[in-house]
Design a protein around this motif. Structure first.
Motif, PDB file in Angstrom:
ATOM      1  N   UNK A  22     -14.050  80.174 -60.090  1.00  0.00           N
ATOM      2  CA  UNK A  22     -15.631  80.311 -60.304  1.00  0.00           C
ATOM      3  C   UNK A  22     -16.031  80.236 -61.866  1.00  0.00           C
ATOM      4  N   UNK A  23     -16.815  79.503 -62.118  1.00  0.00           N
ATOM      5  CA  UNK A  23     -17.144  79.382 -63.637  1.00  0.00           C
ATOM      6  C   UNK A  23     -18.181  80.483 -63.769  1.00  0.00           C
ATOM      7  N   UNK A  24     -17.893  81.723 -64.399  1.00  0.00           N
ATOM      8  CA  UNK A  24     -18.531  82.899 -64.386  1.00  0.00           C
ATOM      9  C   UNK A  24     -19.578  82.597 -65.823  1.00  0.00           C
ATOM     10  N   UNK A  25     -19.203  81.726 -66.760  1.00  0.00           N
ATOM     11  CA  UNK A  25     -20.036  81.548 -67.792  1.00  0.00           C
ATOM     12  C   UNK A  25     -21.187  80.932 -67.301  1.00  0.00           C
ATOM     13  N   UNK A  26     -21.011  79.961 -66.204  1.00  0.00           N
ATOM     14  CA  UNK A  26     -22.166  79.088 -65.720  1.00  0.00           C
ATOM     15  C   UNK A  26     -22.937  79.861 -64.854  1.00  0.00           C
ATOM     16  N   UNK A  27     -22.438  81.227 -64.598  1.00  0.00           N
ATOM     17  CA  UNK A  27     -22.844  82.091 -63.438  1.00  0.00           C
ATOM     18  C   UNK A  27     -23.028  81.461 -62.023  1.00  0.00           C
ATOM     19  N   UNK A  28     -21.717  80.813 -61.789  1.00  0.00           N
ATOM     20  CA  UNK A  28     -21.803  80.275 -60.388  1.00  0.00           C
ATOM     21  C   UNK A  28     -21.885  81.406 -59.255  1.00  0.00           C
ATOM     22  N   UNK A  29     -21.222  82.499 -59.669  1.00  0.00           N
ATOM     23  CA  UNK A  29     -21.201  83.646 -58.771  1.00  0.00           C
ATOM     24  C   UNK A  29     -22.858  84.253 -58.448  1.00  0.00           C
ATOM     25  N   UNK A  30     -23.813  83.785 -59.049  1.00  0.00           N
ATOM     26  CA  UNK A  30     -25.134  84.025 -58.977  1.00  0.00           C
ATOM     27  C   UNK A  30     -25.903  83.059 -58.417  1.00  0.00           C
ATOM     28  N   UNK A  31     -25.177  81.983 -57.950  1.00  0.00           N
ATOM     29  CA  UNK A  31     -25.860  80.974 -57.382  1.00  0.00           C
ATOM     30  C   UNK A  31     -26.361  81.127 -55.864  1.00  0.00           C
ATOM     31  N   UNK A  32     -27.331  80.631 -55.200  1.00  0.00           N
ATOM     32  CA  UNK A  32     -28.005  81.109 -53.874  1.00  0.00           C
ATOM     33  C   UNK A  32     -26.609  80.637 -52.734  1.00  0.00           C
ATOM     34  N   UNK A  33     -25.857  79.728 -53.028  1.00  0.00           N
ATOM     35  CA  UNK A  33     -24.839  79.178 -51.767  1.00  0.00           C
ATOM     36  C   UNK A  33     -23.725  80.437 -51.979  1.00  0.00           C
TER      37      UNK A  33
END
Length: 217
Positions: free
Chosen positions: A33-44
């Protein structure tokens, strides 16, 4: 296929990635998970894991995201998960105090490295953080003068949670552990004797250095 969502810059994630290597769990798919791109905050991602936190685990309709819970689940039927009630109680005791003890090594001393807005702010926050973590380091340095591992003479799941927090401090201040020789010996023992530790720690150290270099300190 069981899936672990993780990133090696996260200490709780490294605990699980290390155990997966140690236990040779090739059945688990690792999704970075790319945390710098905030993938863990994406709706999916939030649709599956509303806390928006990693590590997170998916196995069919089983979805959860607490590192100690995931570790214990992955260790089901593994020799490192105690079947003796007394040993299991000591493991759970460690898990219960992890966030208020070992986790502070990262939150109080390492995070300023990454979140401070200037070098001066980073150094000020580390000085304050050192006052918080020194009693924790003193405690474990005394412990490792007598015992090889976190719960005594043998490796346990507690070590998989503890070591990634304390080795992260080494990334932030490699000279700090000259003052804590027994902790240093403990980390060397893991590197020399425990499968998967060196691989995970070396990768995480490289990521952390690159992040720090990108900030100019």
């Amino acid at each position: 296929m069981p899936t672990l969502y993780a990133n090696k810059v996260s200490q709780p994630c490294r605990s699980l990635l290390w155990f997966i290597d140690y236990a040779n769990r090739k059945d688990i798919d690792i999704r970075i998970v790319d945390v710098q791109a905030r993938d863990h905050k994406r709706p999916e991602f939030l649709a599956k894991f509303p806390s928006g936190q990693i590590p997170a685990y998916e196995e069919g309709d089983l979805l959860f995201s607490e590192s100690t819970a995931i570790l214990e689940y992955l260790a089901h039927n593994h020799p490192l998960l105690p079947t003796d009630a007394r040993k299991l109680a000591k493991l759970h005791e460690y898990f219960a105090r992890h966030d208020t003890e070992a986790r502070k090594l990262t939150t109080e001393y390492v995070w300023p490295w990454f979140v401070a807005k200037s070098r001066d702010e980073m150094l000020d926050r580390k000085r304050v953080g050192y006052d918080v973590i020194k009693p924790i380091l003193d405690k474990y340095d005394s412990w490792f003068a007598k015992y090889d591992y976190v719960l005594g003479p043998t490796l346990s799941l507690a070590d998989f949670m503890f070591a990634p927090e304390i080795d992260q401090v080494v990334f932030a201040d490699s000279l700090l552990f000259d003052r804590f020789p027994n902790i240093s010996r403990y980390l060397r023992r893991l590197r020399q004797e425990v499968t998967g530790y060196s691989h995970n720690i070396d990768t995480a150290a490289s990521i952390s250095r690159n992040m720090a270099d990108s900030r100019g300190w």
